[in-house]
Design a protein around this motif. Structure first.
Motif: not given
Length: 414
Positions: A238-240, A248-249, A262-263
């Motif tokens: 998926k494209v987030w 991004f923790t 998440f790439h």
């Protein structure tokens, strides 16, 4: 900080760095010293109220237990709900709260007469940006995923009609249950798996995710659990699209997890800038030289998986902490060497408060009378007197851990 989010440690360091800069600058608040207290809300309503009530004796009317310390402002609210829990108490005493991570909507009863100020843009502007982004790429079949609280519900209820007006259809709209304690986490695992399958089985290739620090931690956990349950081992694919509150923790044990899902994601961001000297300040951090920073040893031990000599813990570690470990060796999900947008907002909040206080000491201003006579008169200064100056300084166009300010006598220390 038992359940420390390593990346949030930079928020503390940005706060300390700003206070240090101001106290070393003879042009701002000369003959006065900014001090501070740091409290952890643990992302929990009860603990947030408790921490707010534990602020210096401001909340005991007409009583001062320490004439050297005088609370003038609070910086807090990494997430929207925490800000409002704090405001329930702070607003009673008109103590200004500067939020650094939450996007307070304009229709929540906020006005310039309140003691609630934001260091970030209004959330409503982000909704427009999301719609325009989707239209730009021709994405008209999308899913929404948000945290299950008032903020998440407001996000979905506000964005849904905006999408419909532009011909963008919703494939699904899901919320992730809030978890604070580890015991709660085990209760919601089945919910995570269920939401994962909704996302996986949907033909929508785009998912708009709304949340903050803890929702991002839960999302990463959900994806890992889902992949473990998925016998085909197929990537989410998926494209987030991530809102600006999302970072991004990770928790310490998640730092080694794969970020491949998440790439290619697209993320909104709050403005930040380079702060001269901040990177050098980070590089100089040493757990054996705390310099008033009581968090550094616990942070160090958790992220580098080491133990300090004479540690009281019975935990076994492969190495002993030496102080030679380097923060730049940590993954970006654990710690960043460049200042993040949240940290930059904290940095600006400290300076906004300092300049507001400084303006009250300038000859010829209507606020000068409130502080004539130095520290003796300063003890009579009320936090609400700082509010008009703060409004003038940065609220003309227009967050977990909380910070409070107090003014100290010269040489009193932190």
């Amino acid at each position: 900080m038992e359940s420390v989010v390593p990346k949030n440690y930079q928020h503390i360091l940005a706060f300390i760095f700003a206070v240090k800069e101001i106290n070393e600058n003879p042009k701002i608040l000369p003959n006065l010293t900014l001090g501070f207290h740091i409290y952890d809300s643990y992302f929990n309503e009860r603990m947030t109220y408790r921490a707010t009530l534990n602020l210096p004796s401001t909340f005991i009317p007409n009583y001062k237990c320490d004439t050297q310390k005088h609370l003038v402002a609070v910086i807090g609210g990494l997430d929207f709900d925490t800000s409002f829990y704090m405001a329930d108490i702070l607003s009673i005493y008109k103590i200004p709260q500067l939020t650094y991570g939450s996007f307070a909507p304009e229709d929540c009863g906020q006005s310039q007469s309140t003691s609630f100020y934001r260091m970030v843009p209004n959330e409503a502007h982000q909704y427009t940006g999301i719609v325009e982004l989707l239209l730009h790429f021709g994405w008209t079949w999308v899913g929404l995923l948000a945290v299950d609280n008032d903020s998440g519900e407001r996000f979905i209820q506000t964005l849904r009609p905006l999408l419909s007006q532009k011909g963008i259809c919703l494939a699904f709209s899901e919320t992730t249950r809030k978890t604070t304690y580890l015991a709660d986490f085990y209760d919601v695992q089945s919910d995570f798996i269920q939401i994962y399958h909704v996302i996986m089985e949907s033909e929508a290739k785009v998912v708009v995710f709304y949340g903050g620090t803890t929702p991002m931690i839960r999302l990463r956990t959900m994806l890992v659990l889902g992949e473990m349950e998925n016998i085909n081992k197929t990537s989410v694919g998926k494209v987030w699209i991530l809102t600006a509150q999302v970072d991004f923790t990770t928790l310490t044990y998640q730092m080694s997890w794969d970020m491949q899902a998440f790439h290619g994601s697209l993320s909104f961001a709050v403005h930040s800038n380079v702060v001269q000297g901040f990177k050098a300040f980070l590089e100089a951090q040493n757990p054996f030289e705390e310099n008033g920073n009581g968090f550094v040893k616990q942070f160090w031990a958790q992220v580098f998986l080491c133990l300090f000599p004479n540690s009281n813990t019975e935990e076994q570690a492969s190495e002993t902490c030496t102080g030679e470990e380097k923060l730049e060796d940590l993954p970006s999900s654990g710690f960043e060497m460049s200042i993040t947008s949240h940290s930059y907002s904290i940095y600006n909040a400290v300076y906004a408060t300092a300049h507001a206080l400084h303006a009250m000491f300038l000859p010829g201003t209507k606020y000068r009378a409130a502080v004539e006579g130095g520290m003796q008169k300063l003890q009579k200064l009320q936090p609400w007197q700082v509010i008009p100056i703060i409004t003038y300084k940065f609220d003309m166009g227009s967050e977990m851990i909380s910070f409070s300010f107090c003014l100290l006598e010269e040489g009193a220390g932190l």
